[in-house]
Design a protein around this motif. Structure first.
Motif, PDB file in Angstrom:
ATOM      1  N   ASP A 192       0.857  -1.188   0.000  1.00  0.00           N
ATOM      2  CA  ASP A 192       0.000   0.000   0.000  1.00  0.00           C
ATOM      3  C   ASP A 192       0.891   1.235   0.000  1.00  0.00           C
ATOM      4  O   ASP A 192       1.597   1.519   0.961  1.00  0.00           O
ATOM      5  CB  ASP A 192      -0.910  -0.014   1.227  1.00  0.00           C
ATOM      6  CG  ASP A 192      -1.957   1.100   1.164  1.00  0.00           C
ATOM      7  OD1 ASP A 192      -1.971   1.834   0.161  1.00  0.00           O
ATOM      8  OD2 ASP A 192      -2.737   1.219   2.119  1.00  0.00           O
ATOM      9  N   GLY A 194      -0.191   4.363  -0.364  1.00  0.00           N
ATOM     10  CA  GLY A 194      -0.861   5.582   0.086  1.00  0.00           C
ATOM     11  C   GLY A 194      -0.781   5.757   1.590  1.00  0.00           C
ATOM     12  O   GLY A 194      -0.420   4.851   2.338  1.00  0.00           O
ATOM     13  N   GLU A 196      -2.728   6.283   4.971  1.00  0.00           N
ATOM     14  CA  GLU A 196      -4.066   6.094   5.507  1.00  0.00           C
ATOM     15  C   GLU A 196      -4.492   7.329   6.292  1.00  0.00           C
ATOM     16  O   GLU A 196      -3.713   7.915   7.047  1.00  0.00           O
ATOM     17  CB  GLU A 196      -4.093   4.873   6.419  1.00  0.00           C
ATOM     18  CG  GLU A 196      -3.840   3.564   5.657  1.00  0.00           C
ATOM     19  CD  GLU A 196      -3.993   2.374   6.572  1.00  0.00           C
ATOM     20  OE1 GLU A 196      -3.955   2.588   7.799  1.00  0.00           O
ATOM     21  OE2 GLU A 196      -4.155   1.268   6.060  1.00  0.00           O
ATOM     22  N   GLU A 200      -9.465   5.773   8.518  1.00  0.00           N
ATOM     23  CA  GLU A 200      -9.049   4.379   8.344  1.00  0.00           C
ATOM     24  C   GLU A 200      -8.363   3.859   9.600  1.00  0.00           C
ATOM     25  O   GLU A 200      -8.543   2.708   9.989  1.00  0.00           O
ATOM     26  CB  GLU A 200      -8.101   4.262   7.140  1.00  0.00           C
ATOM     27  CG  GLU A 200      -8.812   4.352   5.804  1.00  0.00           C
ATOM     28  CD  GLU A 200      -7.838   4.137   4.669  1.00  0.00           C
ATOM     29  OE1 GLU A 200      -7.673   2.979   4.218  1.00  0.00           O
ATOM     30  OE2 GLU A 200      -7.222   5.125   4.251  1.00  0.00           O
ATOM     31  N   GLN A 234     -15.514   7.607  -2.287  1.00  0.00           N
ATOM     32  CA  GLN A 234     -14.467   7.407  -1.288  1.00  0.00           C
ATOM     33  C   GLN A 234     -14.880   6.420  -0.214  1.00  0.00           C
ATOM     34  O   GLN A 234     -14.027   5.829   0.452  1.00  0.00           O
ATOM     35  CB  GLN A 234     -14.110   8.744  -0.631  1.00  0.00           C
ATOM     36  CG  GLN A 234     -13.648   9.824  -1.598  1.00  0.00           C
ATOM     37  CD  GLN A 234     -12.243   9.561  -2.114  1.00  0.00           C
ATOM     38  OE1 GLN A 234     -11.538   8.715  -1.593  1.00  0.00           O
ATOM     39  NE2 GLN A 234     -11.846  10.297  -3.136  1.00  0.00           N
ATOM     40  N   GLN A 236     -15.764   3.407   2.034  1.00  0.00           N
ATOM     41  CA  GLN A 236     -15.257   2.043   2.008  1.00  0.00           C
ATOM     42  C   GLN A 236     -16.387   1.045   1.810  1.00  0.00           C
ATOM     43  O   GLN A 236     -17.426   1.109   2.461  1.00  0.00           O
ATOM     44  CB  GLN A 236     -14.525   1.730   3.311  1.00  0.00           C
ATOM     45  CG  GLN A 236     -13.976   0.318   3.353  1.00  0.00           C
ATOM     46  CD  GLN A 236     -13.182   0.048   4.602  1.00  0.00           C
ATOM     47  OE1 GLN A 236     -12.061  -0.429   4.559  1.00  0.00           O
ATOM     48  NE2 GLN A 236     -13.755   0.373   5.738  1.00  0.00           N
ATOM     49  N   TRP A 286      -3.651  -7.448  -9.168  1.00  0.00           N
ATOM     50  CA  TRP A 286      -4.555  -8.067  -8.221  1.00  0.00           C
ATOM     51  C   TRP A 286      -5.190  -9.381  -8.671  1.00  0.00           C
ATOM     52  O   TRP A 286      -5.716 -10.123  -7.829  1.00  0.00           O
ATOM     53  CB  TRP A 286      -5.682  -7.082  -7.865  1.00  0.00           C
ATOM     54  CG  TRP A 286      -5.234  -6.022  -6.928  1.00  0.00           C
ATOM     55  CD1 TRP A 286      -4.853  -4.746  -7.233  1.00  0.00           C
ATOM     56  CD2 TRP A 286      -5.064  -6.165  -5.520  1.00  0.00           C
ATOM     57  NE1 TRP A 286      -4.471  -4.085  -6.106  1.00  0.00           N
ATOM     58  CE2 TRP A 286      -4.591  -4.918  -5.023  1.00  0.00           C
ATOM     59  CE3 TRP A 286      -5.262  -7.199  -4.622  1.00  0.00           C
ATOM     60  CZ2 TRP A 286      -4.325  -4.702  -3.681  1.00  0.00           C
ATOM     61  CZ3 TRP A 286      -4.999  -6.990  -3.269  1.00  0.00           C
ATOM     62  CH2 TRP A 286      -4.540  -5.749  -2.818  1.00  0.00           C
ATOM     63  N   ARG A 299     -11.891   1.223  -2.048  1.00  0.00           N
ATOM     64  CA  ARG A 299     -11.998   2.671  -1.901  1.00  0.00           C
ATOM     65  C   ARG A 299     -11.634   3.324  -3.228  1.00  0.00           C
ATOM     66  O   ARG A 299     -10.899   2.756  -4.033  1.00  0.00           O
ATOM     67  CB  ARG A 299     -11.051   3.201  -0.818  1.00  0.00           C
ATOM     68  CG  ARG A 299     -11.490   2.951   0.611  1.00  0.00           C
ATOM     69  CD  ARG A 299     -10.468   3.530   1.571  1.00  0.00           C
ATOM     70  NE  ARG A 299     -10.866   3.394   2.949  1.00  0.00           N
ATOM     71  CZ  ARG A 299     -11.666   4.242   3.593  1.00  0.00           C
ATOM     72  NH1 ARG A 299     -12.143   5.307   2.965  1.00  0.00           N
ATOM     73  NH2 ARG A 299     -11.969   4.048   4.850  1.00  0.00           N
ATOM     74  N   GLN A 300     -12.110   4.504  -3.451  1.00  0.00           N
ATOM     75  CA  GLN A 300     -11.803   5.290  -4.648  1.00  0.00           C
ATOM     76  C   GLN A 300     -12.138   4.520  -5.928  1.00  0.00           C
ATOM     77  O   GLN A 300     -11.289   4.240  -6.756  1.00  0.00           O
ATOM     78  CB  GLN A 300     -10.327   5.721  -4.651  1.00  0.00           C
ATOM     79  CG  GLN A 300      -9.985   6.657  -3.526  1.00  0.00           C
ATOM     80  CD  GLN A 300      -8.542   7.099  -3.527  1.00  0.00           C
ATOM     81  OE1 GLN A 300      -8.015   7.517  -2.500  1.00  0.00           O
ATOM     82  NE2 GLN A 300      -7.872   7.029  -4.672  1.00  0.00           N
ATOM     83  N   SER A 320      -6.615   1.727 -12.168  1.00  0.00           N
ATOM     84  CA  SER A 320      -5.353   2.170 -11.566  1.00  0.00           C
ATOM     85  C   SER A 320      -5.161   3.680 -11.667  1.00  0.00           C
ATOM     86  O   SER A 320      -4.215   4.218 -11.115  1.00  0.00           O
ATOM     87  CB  SER A 320      -4.176   1.458 -12.248  1.00  0.00           C
ATOM     88  OG  SER A 320      -4.191   1.718 -13.642  1.00  0.00           O
ATOM     89  N   ARG A 326      -8.141   1.822  -4.451  1.00  0.00           N
ATOM     90  CA  ARG A 326      -7.400   1.206  -3.348  1.00  0.00           C
ATOM     91  C   ARG A 326      -8.116  -0.070  -2.951  1.00  0.00           C
ATOM     92  O   ARG A 326      -9.288  -0.075  -2.588  1.00  0.00           O
ATOM     93  CB  ARG A 326      -7.294   2.172  -2.179  1.00  0.00           C
ATOM     94  CG  ARG A 326      -6.541   3.452  -2.551  1.00  0.00           C
ATOM     95  CD  ARG A 326      -6.471   4.423  -1.398  1.00  0.00           C
ATOM     96  NE  ARG A 326      -5.732   3.849  -0.278  1.00  0.00           N
ATOM     97  CZ  ARG A 326      -5.512   4.505   0.871  1.00  0.00           C
ATOM     98  NH1 ARG A 326      -5.989   5.726   1.038  1.00  0.00           N
ATOM     99  NH2 ARG A 326      -4.818   3.940   1.834  1.00  0.00           N
ATOM    100  N   SER A 328      -7.697  -3.857  -0.808  1.00  0.00           N
ATOM    101  CA  SER A 328      -6.953  -4.617   0.199  1.00  0.00           C
ATOM    102  C   SER A 328      -7.747  -5.863   0.566  1.00  0.00           C
ATOM    103  O   SER A 328      -8.978  -5.881   0.513  1.00  0.00           O
ATOM    104  CB  SER A 328      -6.686  -3.770   1.456  1.00  0.00           C
ATOM    105  OG  SER A 328      -7.899  -3.328   2.030  1.00  0.00           O
TER     106      SER A 328
END
Length: 837
Positions: A192, A194, A196, A200, A234, A236, A286, A299-300, A320, A326, A328
């Motif tokens: 990751d 970015g 947080e 988050e 945005q 989640q 992924w 997210r996003q 991307s 994002r 996970s």
């Protein structure tokens, strides 16, 4: 930098300009041996034609090839005129080449492709000559670690290896567009990058709680509130992956997308389900990391109208960039139970339940793999028809019925799993579609089909292992004996399913009255168009002019019958016709046309006129006026040949150790005797393996045609031998079928002769029972196999009865598969008498 004395250095330095000289674009020829280290395929784009100003870009593919002389390596682009050498598997990794012609690429020709730069050496391979095994002699490739060799000049790739002549960031597999290819496809989630935010961090402390649900997203999308259909979201979203599609490649020659891939995930939470689409480089990052059953956080992302599916519904778009989504993977324990998405649901069918399964129904199956077919390819039927789809046949047994589960398995973007599909593995296939055809059925892929097998520790991680149908199967599996299962386990070879109809009337009805007959010359042209392992069914009208029976490895001691009229006609021109050099020179190859206008006033002493062995019974067709053939009596001192003996090798003292280990994955995170059919005629057929006079010249059957008995001790070697691009070493593995027939067919339209393999013993063991018949040549050909209700005729009897085929006009169904290089397999599956119309 390679040593100045290396072959590539000496040859290519001639193309470099000296001081105060203009660079030359003249080709440079290297006469010495070079070796192919790698071949990489990709689709061309808008700028690709700039590199090939004089070439005709007829297809969508381009190839980069890595060559070595043993001192250094060089990546070059294959001229499109040489593509056919790759498509027919003549040029392949490991090949030896010589007389290679290189053309330096001018700086003005280099656009913005990341793999081609004005600062690095860049060449195009215009011509080459592939050295055959017979020509290699002692010039074998050096036993070196290719990756340790230096690159020629300044040709070393800067960063990851990417295509040289198109703006693509990934390569395609050589043989399909579904699997991934290369090390860039990640096996573990990317780090990751970015930072947080506070929200988050609070969520991690309190447990994962979604900020939005699927139903809330759908309500907002349908009502148009909050800009859901226009902007980036945005909030989640926490969902579980229920189904995962195969990779979908959408690269086009008129588009410059660097990574034209997408994959669809069916996901759900407690409020509903939705499709999540991974786009472009998100697939690279992924796709391999995500599996059905995983809980993921998004997210996003954007919400868009669904491209496929119900009208008016939505899908979640994950890309991307614009925005950078994002993703996970969350541990199951990190999500509160009240917020945890439901587990995937499975619908397992046993072989008995599948008998009543409706056409088109979706089902999951588990079974013991007892036959793993060789990978083959067919043309796509999606409209364009250009793409080749790779598939293989599997036979699964689960003990619920005597009927096996037949699966036509296409690529599922799991190449590492497909490589492990050996017999005696426990295999689970999910989201298969039932196909009913005539009196039989089989299962095949849907978009979301996934495959799991023993050997990869997959079963222990899947929730289906606790289901009752799976536990019942495991109980049956533990009662099975290794030796008994091994006796019927097969791998590779020709296979056909479902079987064609047994009557001309039914065949014509299935074809809607249009059989699609080809002339002999048309058949030749169609076969030449086939690519490597491409399979196609053709239909011709023909007569049988010769029948031979051979045992593998003993083709010089065969039984044969030949129609006398055809023998006389052909012998007056050429006693021993040889294959045309432009056509495949194998038992399945086409032969020069037999003249029908030759004089029959004299009999050539070289004519192979209707020969059978001394021990063969008399022909059954002795009607007056129909004497078209005769027997040749061999001298009594002709040597006899016994069947090869087969020994049983017991690998383990525990007879159930293999199957026991296979079942253990659900609890935790050889050679065998020849089939009884070959033993029935052991004594009386031994004397028939005698050297027949004037034996017709027929090269042996291809190694890839006859199925192999599964050898558990060498399973990796067998799997590699039948894989795409693999080669079975001659005589390395025991075949399940030792004897085979070859029928020479003479096309009624233009006299072109075709030699076709006929396997009535092997096809008699088809999973679909055949109706009883009389075991005459007419009934055997129309059924494609011996009757399962009466003992089959011996080869000597069948050759003796071959006079029944004299002047019979037949409609012949031919299964043709190009096996690579100059080898084309032609198998006769059915032959109907024209009088049956």
């Amino acid at each position: 930098m390679a040593a100045p004395g290396c072959v590539l250095h000496r040859a290519l330095m001639r193309s470099r300009p000296g001081p105060n000289k203009v660079s030359s674009s003249s080709p440079v020829v290297c006469r010495e041996f070079l070796f192919v280290v790698d071949l990489q395929r990709y689709s061309r784009d808008q700028g690709s034609s700039v590199y090939f100003p004089q070439a005709v870009l007829s297809g969508e593919d381009l190839y980069d090839i890595t060559l070595t002389d043993g001192d250094c390596r060089l990546r070059v682009t294959l001229d499109p005129g040489l593509n056919r050498q790759v498509e027919r598997n003549v040029l392949q990794p490991g090949s030896m080449v010589r007389n290679t012609s290189f053309s330096p690429t001018m700086a003005a020709q280099l656009p913005e492709c990341p793999g081609a730069s004005t600062e690095r050496d860049s060449y195009r391979l215009l011509k080459l000559e592939v050295v055959t095994e017979a020509e290699e002699g002692g010039a074998r490739g050096p036993d070196l670690d290719w990756d340790s060799l230096p690159w020629f000049g300044s040709s070393e790739p800067a960063g990851p290896v990417v295509p040289l002549r198109a703006s693509r960031s990934v390569f395609l597999p050589l043989w399909n567009n579904v699997d991934y290819s290369g090390d860039v496809w990640r096996e573990t989630p990317p780090p990751d990058g970015g930072v947080e935010d506070e929200e988050e961090e609070e969520e991690e402390e309190e447990g994962r709680r979604p900020a939005v649900s699927v139903s809330e997203l759908r309500d907002s999308f349908l009502s148009g509130r909050g800009g859901v259909a226009r902007g980036t979201i945005q909030h989640q979203l926490i969902v579980r992956i229920v189904n995962k599609s195969h990779l979908m490649y959408y690269g086009r020659t008129d588009r410059n997308c660097e990574c034209p891939y997408k994959a669809v995930l069916e996901v759900c939470d407690q409020t509903g389900s939705v499709c999540v689409v991974l786009w472009n480089s998100m697939c690279v990052s992924w796709y391999r990391c995500l599996r059905p059953g995983d809980i993921i956080s998004l997210r996003q992302y954007r919400v868009k109208p669904q491209y496929h599916g119900e009208r008016g519904d939505m899908e979640v778009s994950v890309n991307s960039r614009n925005p950078a989504a994002r993703v996970s993977v969350l541990p199951e324990s990190s999500v509160p139970p009240e917020r945890r998405p439901p587990a995937p649901a499975y619908s397992f069918y046993s072989s008995k339940e599948l008998l009543d399964c409706r056409h088109g129904a979706m089902c999951d199956v588990i079974g013991l793999l007892t036959f793993s077919g060789r990978p083959e390819r067919i043309r796509s039927k999606d409209g364009k028809g250009a793409e080749l789809l790779e598939y293989r046949w599997l036979r699964l047994e689960d003990g619920a019925s005597d009927q096996p589960i037949m699966v036509k398995l296409f690529s599922t973007s799991q190449p590492e799993v497909h490589e492990k599909l050996h017999p005696l593995a426990v295999v689970v296939c999910t989201r298969l579609r039932c196909v009913r055809a005539a009196s039989c059925f089989f299962l095949t892929n849907s978009v979301y089909t996934q495959v799991y097998c023993t050997g990869l520790s997959q079963h222990s991680e899947m929730s289906y292992r606790r289901l009752r149908p799976v536990r019942q199967f495991l109980q049956w599996l533990r009662r099975q004996d290794d030796e008994e299962v091994l006796s019927r386990a097969l791998i590779g070879g020709f296979f056909m399913y479902p079987p064609p109809p047994v009557s001309m009337e039914t065949y014509m009805k299935d074809r809607r009255g249009e059989p699609g007959f080809l002339r002999g010359a048309e058949l030749q042209r169609e076969v030449e168009r086939l690519c490597y392992r491409e399979r196609h069914t053709f239909c011709i009208q023909a007569t049988v002019t010769m029948v031979t029976y051979s045992r593998r490895g003993e083709e010089d001691r065969s039984l044969f019958w030949a129609d006398r009229a055809s023998s006389l006609s052909s012998s007056s021109r050429s006693p021993r016709p040889s294959p045309s050099p432009s056509l495949p020179s194998t038992p399945r190859s086409f032969r020069p046309a037999l003249s029908s206008s030759s004089s029959s006033s004299s009999v050539s002493p070289m004519s192979p006129s209707s020969s059978v062995s001394q021990s063969a019974p008399r022909p059954l067709d002795h009607r007056p006026g129909r004497r078209s053939s005769k027997r040749k009596l061999l001298p009594p001192e002709t040597p006899k040949k016994r069947h090869p003996s087969v020994t049983m090798q017991q690998e383990q003292s525990n007879k159930t150790v293999i199957l026991f280990e296979a079942s253990m994955e659900f609890l935790e995170n050889t050679n065998v005797d020849v089939d009884a059919d070959d033993d029935d005629d052991d004594d009386e057929d031994v004397s028939s393996f005698v050297t027949a006079p004037l034996l017709p010249i027929l090269p042996p059957v291809a190694e890839e045609t006859l199925p192999m008995l599964y050898d558990h001790g060498h399973k990796e070697e067998q799997a590699a031998a039948i894989a795409m691009g693999g080669t079975a070493p001659p005589g390395r593995f025991e075949s399940a079928v030792q004897g085979y027939y070859t029928l020479r067919l003479r096309a009624l339209s233009d006299g072109v002769a075709v030699d076709a393999i006929f396997l009535p013993h092997y096809l008699s063991s088809s999973p679909s029972p055949l109706p009883p018949h009389s075991n005459t040549w007419a009934s055997i050909l129309s059924h494609g196999a011996f009757s399962s209700h009466t003992p089959p005729p011996s080869p000597a009897d069948l050759i003796a009865m071959a006079a029944q085929l004299t002047n019979q006009r037949l409609v012949c169904l031919l299964e043709v598969c190009h096996l690579g290089g100059a080898t084309t397999e032609v198998v006769l599956s059915r032959a109907f008498h024209l009088t049956d119309l």
